[in-house]
Design an enzyme around this catalytic site. Structure first.
Site, PDB file in Angstrom:
ATOM      1  N   ASN A  75       0.924  -1.214  -0.002  1.00  0.00           N
ATOM      2  CA  ASN A  75       0.118  -0.071   0.239  1.00  0.00           C
ATOM      3  C   ASN A  75       0.820   1.257  -0.029  1.00  0.00           C
ATOM      4  O   ASN A  75       1.978   1.326   0.560  1.00  0.00           O
ATOM      5  CB  ASN A  75      -0.886  -0.097   1.182  1.00  0.00           C
ATOM      6  CG  ASN A  75      -0.628   0.715   2.421  1.00  0.00           C
ATOM      7  OD1 ASN A  75      -0.401   1.857   2.588  1.00  0.00           O
ATOM      8  ND2 ASN A  75       0.062  -0.137   3.377  1.00  0.00           N
ATOM      9  N   ALA A  76       0.339   2.310  -0.731  1.00  0.00           N
ATOM     10  CA  ALA A  76       1.036   3.588  -0.620  1.00  0.00           C
ATOM     11  C   ALA A  76      -0.128   4.687  -0.328  1.00  0.00           C
ATOM     12  O   ALA A  76      -0.341   5.526  -1.449  1.00  0.00           O
ATOM     13  CB  ALA A  76       1.792   3.936  -1.968  1.00  0.00           C
ATOM     14  N   GLY A  78      -0.245   6.640   1.613  1.00  0.00           N
ATOM     15  CA  GLY A  78       0.303   8.221   1.823  1.00  0.00           C
ATOM     16  C   GLY A  78      -0.434   8.986   2.855  1.00  0.00           C
ATOM     17  O   GLY A  78      -0.305  10.232   3.034  1.00  0.00           O
ATOM     18  N   ASN A 133       3.893   6.592  15.363  1.00  0.00           N
ATOM     19  CA  ASN A 133       4.519   6.270  13.949  1.00  0.00           C
ATOM     20  C   ASN A 133       5.768   6.907  13.628  1.00  0.00           C
ATOM     21  O   ASN A 133       5.790   8.144  13.310  1.00  0.00           O
ATOM     22  CB  ASN A 133       3.337   6.367  12.850  1.00  0.00           C
ATOM     23  CG  ASN A 133       3.885   5.616  11.549  1.00  0.00           C
ATOM     24  OD1 ASN A 133       5.164   5.118  11.345  1.00  0.00           O
ATOM     25  ND2 ASN A 133       3.101   5.856  10.507  1.00  0.00           N
ATOM     26  N   CYS A 136       7.969   7.890   9.624  1.00  0.00           N
ATOM     27  CA  CYS A 136       7.759   9.072   8.646  1.00  0.00           C
ATOM     28  C   CYS A 136       9.206   9.710   8.484  1.00  0.00           C
ATOM     29  O   CYS A 136      10.108   9.766   9.187  1.00  0.00           O
ATOM     30  CB  CYS A 136       6.813  10.008   9.167  1.00  0.00           C
ATOM     31  SG  CYS A 136       5.564   9.185   9.688  1.00  0.00           S
ATOM     32  N   LYS A 171       5.953   2.963  17.571  1.00  0.00           N
ATOM     33  CA  LYS A 171       5.887   1.967  16.675  1.00  0.00           C
ATOM     34  C   LYS A 171       7.036   1.672  15.578  1.00  0.00           C
ATOM     35  O   LYS A 171       7.363   2.797  15.009  1.00  0.00           O
ATOM     36  CB  LYS A 171       4.416   2.226  15.900  1.00  0.00           C
ATOM     37  CG  LYS A 171       4.434   1.141  14.759  1.00  0.00           C
ATOM     38  CD  LYS A 171       2.858   1.276  14.187  1.00  0.00           C
ATOM     39  CE  LYS A 171       2.806   0.095  13.202  1.00  0.00           C
ATOM     40  NZ  LYS A 171       1.317   0.172  12.572  1.00  0.00           N
ATOM     41  N   ASN A 198       5.979  -2.001  11.412  1.00  0.00           N
ATOM     42  CA  ASN A 198       5.225  -1.343  10.445  1.00  0.00           C
ATOM     43  C   ASN A 198       5.616  -2.035   8.950  1.00  0.00           C
ATOM     44  O   ASN A 198       6.306  -2.983   9.011  1.00  0.00           O
ATOM     45  CB  ASN A 198       5.843   0.119  10.474  1.00  0.00           C
ATOM     46  CG  ASN A 198       4.606   0.953   9.945  1.00  0.00           C
ATOM     47  OD1 ASN A 198       3.967   0.881   9.250  1.00  0.00           O
ATOM     48  ND2 ASN A 198       4.182   2.302  10.628  1.00  0.00           N
TER      49      ASN A 198
HETATM   50  C1  FMN Z   1      -3.661   0.120   4.071  1.00  0.00           C
HETATM   51  C2  FMN Z   1      -2.852   0.355   5.197  1.00  0.00           C
HETATM   52  C3  FMN Z   1      -3.070   1.583   6.073  1.00  0.00           C
HETATM   53  C4  FMN Z   1      -1.824   1.599   7.142  1.00  0.00           C
HETATM   54  N1  FMN Z   1      -1.903   2.747   7.831  1.00  0.00           N
HETATM   55  C5  FMN Z   1      -0.958   2.957   8.838  1.00  0.00           C
HETATM   56  C6  FMN Z   1      -0.868   4.127   9.659  1.00  0.00           C
HETATM   57  O1  FMN Z   1      -1.521   5.252   9.178  1.00  0.00           O
HETATM   58  N2  FMN Z   1      -0.115   4.227  10.706  1.00  0.00           N
HETATM   59  C7  FMN Z   1       0.806   3.294  11.000  1.00  0.00           C
HETATM   60  O2  FMN Z   1       1.378   3.620  12.055  1.00  0.00           O
HETATM   61  N3  FMN Z   1       0.663   2.102  10.234  1.00  0.00           N
HETATM   62  C8  FMN Z   1      -0.246   1.878   9.432  1.00  0.00           C
HETATM   63  N4  FMN Z   1      -0.200   0.702   8.203  1.00  0.00           N
HETATM   64  C9  FMN Z   1       0.725  -0.390   9.077  1.00  0.00           C
HETATM   65  C10 FMN Z   1      -0.088  -1.289   9.862  1.00  0.00           C
HETATM   66  O3  FMN Z   1      -0.714  -0.815  10.912  1.00  0.00           O
HETATM   67  C11 FMN Z   1       0.811  -2.551  10.104  1.00  0.00           C
HETATM   68  O4  FMN Z   1       1.743  -2.157  11.223  1.00  0.00           O
HETATM   69  C12 FMN Z   1       1.382  -3.270   9.034  1.00  0.00           C
HETATM   70  O5  FMN Z   1       0.296  -3.266   7.812  1.00  0.00           O
HETATM   71  C13 FMN Z   1       1.610  -4.760   9.470  1.00  0.00           C
HETATM   72  O6  FMN Z   1       0.803  -5.532   9.846  1.00  0.00           O
HETATM   73  P1  FMN Z   1      -0.371  -6.532   9.131  1.00  0.00           P
HETATM   74  O7  FMN Z   1       1.030  -7.382   8.149  1.00  0.00           O
HETATM   75  O8  FMN Z   1      -0.971  -7.314   9.942  1.00  0.00           O
HETATM   76  O9  FMN Z   1      -1.074  -5.614   8.115  1.00  0.00           O
HETATM   77  C14 FMN Z   1      -1.121   0.389   7.379  1.00  0.00           C
HETATM   78  C15 FMN Z   1      -1.146  -0.620   6.813  1.00  0.00           C
HETATM   79  C16 FMN Z   1      -2.088  -0.747   5.774  1.00  0.00           C
HETATM   80  C17 FMN Z   1      -2.155  -2.331   5.141  1.00  0.00           C
END
Ligand code: FMN
Length: 310
Positions: A75-76, A78, A133, A136, A171, A198
């Site tokens: 995902n990107a 953003g 987070n 960044c 995180k 992350n």
């Molecule tokens: C669509 C999407 C949006 C995400 N947005 C954030 C975010 O806003 N802040 C953050 O710290 N991590 C974000 N993440 C990371 C997830 O919280 C998680 O750390 C990462 O996806 C690994 O876990 P998973 O394999 O269970 O998805 C996002 C992940 C995805 C897939």
């Protein structure tokens, strides 16, 4: 009571917060929790983490922003979000009705931005914890990610801690050479817990069009594909720090939760799996209770760091 699913004690603690069980939802994958209410009994979860919030609203990256990969997704997005002011005025009211602790995930381009967001969230009713987070880019340091330099990670942690009255979870980014060094530096700076991982930086290319599949070219890899990396990092970090570790990365089932806890996690977060099965988190809690009962454990806490080495 959800902490006593089938009479099993599933409670764990993160800083001063007591969770009824170790299963949380991951930032960016569970909206503002309300969206999941038709599918998930929120009472059953340990905690929810909401989408990352920045100081000003962000519109995110152009599409396509998500692509499927072998055993995962890229995902990107953003970090699209409404900004801290609208978050407090429009989103907090519904989050205050959520029956479990709510962690607000925050992000910034500068140290001052992190500090300012934390200050605005301080004392807001319904905010049980902050998740920072640090993946960044620091725009004042040439775009080097805060989470890749121990001193910068520590500086963000102290800045947020100084403004917060609730537990602060930092995180961690997996896109580093030595994640334990970063974990130690944020622990020394006062973090109440660390969560990891992350997403891993990745890329996908369409061989026919010869173009990247994401408009942003690179994105964050998540899902089962990253689970072995996440488990390894949780295992290493749990040995490096004495604060609680929250495991994240490819967790889909109760069995995955148990594996992360054996590696040293006190709690876990479920992310991408929510897109596949919106009930994944609740199912994991139920399965965990069965596992603990079947193994005749006094509590789920006995699993933490219980890995038996060869
Ligand atoms: C669509 C999407 C949006 C995400 N947005 C954030 C975010 O806003 N802040 C953050 O710290 N991590 C974000 N993440 C990371 C997830 O919280 C998680 O750390 C990462 O996806 C690994 O876990 P998973 O394999 O269970 O998805 C996002 C992940 C995805 C897939």
């Amino acid at each position: 009571m959800a902490s006593q699913v089938n009479g099993v004690d599933l409670r764990v603690s993160i800083g001063t917060l007591s969770l009824r069980n170790p299963v949380m939802t991951a930032s960016g994958t569970f909206g503002y929790a309300r969206e999941f209410m038709p599918y998930v009994n929120l009472h059953r979860l340990g905690a929810v983490v909401v989408k990352g919030i920045s100081l000003e609203p962000r519109s995110g990256n152009p599409p396509p922003r998500i692509v499927e990969t072998s055993a995962g997704m890229l995902n990107a997005i953003g970090l699209e979000n409404v900004g801290v002011e609208r978050f407090i005025s429009d989103k907090m009211a519904s989050l205050q009705g959520i029956p479990v602790p709510v962690f607000v995930n925050i992000l910034g381009d500068t140290l001052d931005e992190y500090k300012e967001i934390a200050a605005r969230l301080a004392g807001v009713q319904g905010v049980s914890g902050i998740e920072v987070n640090i993946s960044c880019p620091n725009v004042k340091k040439g775009g080097v990610a805060f989470g890749t330099v121990p001193e910068m990670a520590a500086a963000v942690t102290s800045a947020v801690k100084a403004e917060s009255t609730v537990p602060v979870v930092v995180k961690l980014s997996p896109n580093v050479t030595d994640i334990s060094a970063i974990a130690r530096s944020v622990e020394d700076a006062g973090a109440d817990a660390v969560s990891l991982i992350n997403t891993l930086i990745g890329m996908a290319i369409d061989s026919r069009s010869r173009r990247p599949r994401l408009a942003n070219v690179i994105g964050g890899l998540s899902g089962p594909a990253i689970k072995p990396v996440a488990l390894r990092m949780v295992y290493q970090v749990a040995q490096a720090v004495s604060i609680p570790v929250i495991g994240i990365g490819g967790i889909e089932t109760a069995e995955d939760v148990v594996e992360f806890m054996l590696a040293g996690a006190t709690a876990v977060q479920i992310g991408t799996a929510n897109f596949v099965n919106p009930r994944a988190s609740e199912d994991a809690v139920e399965g965990l209770a069965h596992y603990v009962a079947e193994q005749k454990l006094g509590s789920v806490r006995e699993l933490i760091g219980g890995l038996i080495l060869p």
